[in-house]
Design a protein around this motif. Structure first.
Motif, mmCIF file in Angstrom:
data_model
loop_
_atom_site.group_PDB
_atom_site.id
_atom_site.type_symbol
_atom_site.label_atom_id
_atom_site.label_comp_id
_atom_site.label_asym_id
_atom_site.label_seq_id
_atom_site.Cartn_x
_atom_site.Cartn_y
_atom_site.Cartn_z
ATOM 1 N N HIS A 259 -7.911 6.449 -6.155
ATOM 2 C CA HIS A 259 -8.872 5.400 -5.801
ATOM 3 C C HIS A 259 -10.324 5.765 -6.145
ATOM 4 O O HIS A 259 -10.613 6.879 -6.538
ATOM 5 C CB HIS A 259 -8.783 5.045 -4.308
ATOM 6 N N GLU B 270 -8.783 7.335 3.363
ATOM 7 C CA GLU B 270 -7.991 7.891 2.261
ATOM 8 C C GLU B 270 -8.849 8.481 1.146
ATOM 9 O O GLU B 270 -8.632 9.612 0.717
ATOM 10 C CB GLU B 270 -7.049 6.824 1.680
ATOM 11 N N HIS C 237 -2.965 11.191 -2.691
ATOM 12 C CA HIS C 237 -3.144 9.943 -1.934
ATOM 13 C C HIS C 237 -2.767 10.161 -0.475
ATOM 14 O O HIS C 237 -2.171 11.171 -0.114
ATOM 15 C CB HIS C 237 -2.226 8.845 -2.482
HETATM 16 ZN ZN ZN Z 1 -3.580 5.536 -2.299
#
Ligand code: ZN
Length: 191
Positions: free
Chosen positions: A16, A32, A88
């Motif tokens: 991300h 996250e 992640h």
């Molecule tokens: Zn993720």
């Protein structure tokens, strides 16, 4: 089939965009994007200490979800390396403390060979900290897993929206990074 070689060069990135930007990760008890970046940096530091070359392919300037993924894959594919690792954190639906950690898993396009073998070892090492071992899962729909030209694995460390996972994780951030690196070293020793 090519004989498996020891891992001496890898890429690592946090999934991300940076927190607060478009395409940032999920956030609940944990953020996250922020936590994945912490783990990514720690993993890279530890890999280098163990004489494994590690490149940080994290992207912080993606313009959309797809753009982030394309940029990550481009960075990975530009490196001379044997494996790409994505960090992640998972999410399902908010779960309060229930004395049950939702746990850790590794996603791969295909569990044959290095992806499954290393993935299982990573799950084992992270679950030794106290997280539930959800194992290696095949996923053929993830852009990152489908667009690198070397084997790729995606680690879902634990659940950002499970209170037990978050508590355990905050206590053991360093151990999570160490577990990932230990798994890579253990994998190399099996070859
Ligand atoms: Zn993720």
């Amino acid at each position: 089939m090519e004989k498996s070689k020891k891992l001496t060069k890898v890429t690592v990135h946090a999934g991300h965009n940076k927190s607060g930007r478009i395409g940032a990760g999920t956030s609940a008890y944990l953020n996250e994007s922020t936590e994945a970046r912490k783990i990514c940096r720690k993993v890279i530091r530890l890999l280098r200490k163990n004489k494994i070359k590690a490149y940080n392919c994290t992207v912080n300037n993606g313009k959309s979800q797809l753009d982030i993924l394309q940029k990550i894959c481009r960075k990975c594919n530009a490196k001379n390396r044997q494996l790409d690792i994505s960090i992640h954190f998972n999410a399902s639906s908010l779960s309060p403390a229930d004395n049950y950690t939702k746990g850790t898993e590794v996603l791969v396009q295909n569990p044959a060979g290095i992806r499954g073998n290393l993935g299982n070892e990573i799950c084992k090492q992270i679950s030794n900290i106290g997280f539930q071992n959800r194992g290696v899962k095949s996923n053929t729909r993830l852009y990152f897993l489908n667009h690198t030209n070397k084997p790729a694995i995606l680690i879902e460390v634990c659940f950002v929206d499970d209170e037990d996972d978050a508590k355990l994780y905050k206590k053991h951030r360093k151990d999570v990074a160490a577990a990932i690196v230990k798994a890579i070293i253990n994998y190399n020793q099996t070859l």
